[in-house]
Design an enzyme around this catalytic site. Structure first.
Site, mmCIF file in Angstrom:
data_model
loop_
_atom_site.group_PDB
_atom_site.id
_atom_site.type_symbol
_atom_site.label_atom_id
_atom_site.label_comp_id
_atom_site.label_asym_id
_atom_site.label_seq_id
_atom_site.Cartn_x
_atom_site.Cartn_y
_atom_site.Cartn_z
ATOM 1 N N ASP A 1 110.496 23.822 110.342
ATOM 2 C CA ASP A 1 109.085 23.873 110.019
ATOM 3 C C ASP A 1 108.707 22.905 109.480
ATOM 4 O O ASP A 1 107.328 22.663 109.028
ATOM 5 C CB ASP A 1 109.141 25.069 108.804
ATOM 6 C CG ASP A 1 109.633 24.629 107.500
ATOM 7 O OD1 ASP A 1 110.517 24.076 107.726
ATOM 8 O OD2 ASP A 1 109.004 24.445 106.523
ATOM 9 N N ASP B 1 117.158 25.399 110.685
ATOM 10 C CA ASP B 1 116.811 24.771 109.413
ATOM 11 C C ASP B 1 116.616 26.151 108.305
ATOM 12 O O ASP B 1 116.669 27.136 108.789
ATOM 13 C CB ASP B 1 115.304 24.307 109.644
ATOM 14 C CG ASP B 1 114.505 23.885 108.418
ATOM 15 O OD1 ASP B 1 115.156 23.255 107.575
ATOM 16 O OD2 ASP B 1 113.304 24.162 107.959
ATOM 17 N N ASP C 1 114.848 26.238 104.657
ATOM 18 C CA ASP C 1 113.660 26.440 103.647
ATOM 19 C C ASP C 1 112.191 26.325 104.783
ATOM 20 O O ASP C 1 112.210 25.570 105.600
ATOM 21 C CB ASP C 1 113.366 25.570 102.819
ATOM 22 C CG ASP C 1 114.275 25.577 101.598
ATOM 23 O OD1 ASP C 1 113.930 26.307 100.665
ATOM 24 O OD2 ASP C 1 115.323 25.105 101.537
#
Ligand SMILES: O=P(O)(O)OC[C@H]1O[C@H](O[C@H]2O[C@H](CO)[C@@H](O)[C@H](O)[C@H]2O)[C@H](O)[C@@H](O)[C@@H]1O
Length: 243
Positions: A195, A17, A19
């Site tokens: 996240d 991932d 960001d």
């Protein structure tokens, strides 16, 4: 309970991932800082994993390529609605006749409610960010929920201090499944780091395929492993590379 991850296996397919995972969360989408060491780290991992490294992001492919222009692997953008194979343009996306420009205009009108709100247009959807106006969280959720009822082909996607409308047919778990069929990825053990809520289905998918998932930061997760922040993830990834 979430444990520190084991070493990255050489026969893993790595899904990352962006960001909050490879880069720290910033006040605005265009305020992120890409660590100087990240491009070389990703290139080294791409070599070590035999090409089986992919970025899997809510951002669209063009946006990711602006930040990581030399990334050599596959990119799943817009929550998997777009997949771009190594260096090639993204595959065409079935949008169900969505008029994205009209959708962006509608959300800009809604955002005129408060000048702390930020609209992020995407090729197949739109995000309404309230990071500068946390008191508007409920208003944003409600307003985007009402808007979603007019767009049957779109799904609401909650994110960090933002609410998005994205294609229903997308999903990071689906992107992982598609990428796992590609020659560089097939037969490998999927390892996924992320996240946010948008990563949970892909984490579950990686684990159900015999791989593992790493949650970056705090919060509930299906992942069985955790690292505290993007810097810790970068150290864990770098440890897999020869000195
Ligand atoms: O799937 P990701 O790569 O994690 O992308 C998820 C969304 O990230 C971005 O928004 C988030 O990060 C911004 C910059 O740190 C932050 O300001 C915002 O509050 C976060 O929600 C991006 O703007 C979205 O398009 C992505 O879907």
């Amino acid at each position: 309970m979430t444990a520190t991850p084991p070493d990255l296996p050489a026969d893993a397919a790595l899904f990352l991932d962006f960001d909050g995972c490879l880069v720290e969360i910033a006040p605005r989408p265009d305020a992120i800082v890409v660590p100087d060491t990240l491009p070389a780290l990703l290139a080294g991992l791409h070599r070590r994993q035999g090409g089986a490294v992919a970025l899997v992001s809510g951002r669209d492919v063009a946006d990711l390529r602006r930040y990581l222009p030399d990334f050599p692997g596959a990119i799943a953008g817009s929550h998997g609605a777009e997949i771009a194979w190594q260096g090639a343009p993204p595959d065409p996306v079935e949008t169900g006749g969505l008029d994205a420009t009209a959708l962006h205009a509608r959300v800009r009108d809604l955002a005129a409610h408060d000048d702390r709100l930020l609209v992020e247009p995407k090729p197949h959807g739109v995000v309404l960010h309230y990071r500068a106006a946390p008191d508007l969280a409920e208003w944003v959720d409600r307003t985007m929920g009402e808007l979603a009822s007019h767009y049957p082909a779109l799904a609401l996607q909650p994110a960090k201090m933002a609410m998005e409308l994205r294609p229903k047919s997308a999903g990071k778990d689906r992107a992982l499944s598609r990428l796992m069929q590609a020659p560089d990825f097939a037969g490998r053990i999927p390892v996924y780091a992320g996240d946010d809520l948008t990563d949970e289905a892909a984490m579950a998918e990686a684990q159900s395929r015999g791989g593992f998932a790493i949650k970056i930061g705090a919060g509930p997760t299906v992942a069985r492993h955790r690292l505290p922040d993007p810097a810790a993830l970068a150290r864990w990834l770098a440890a897999a590379l020869p000195c």
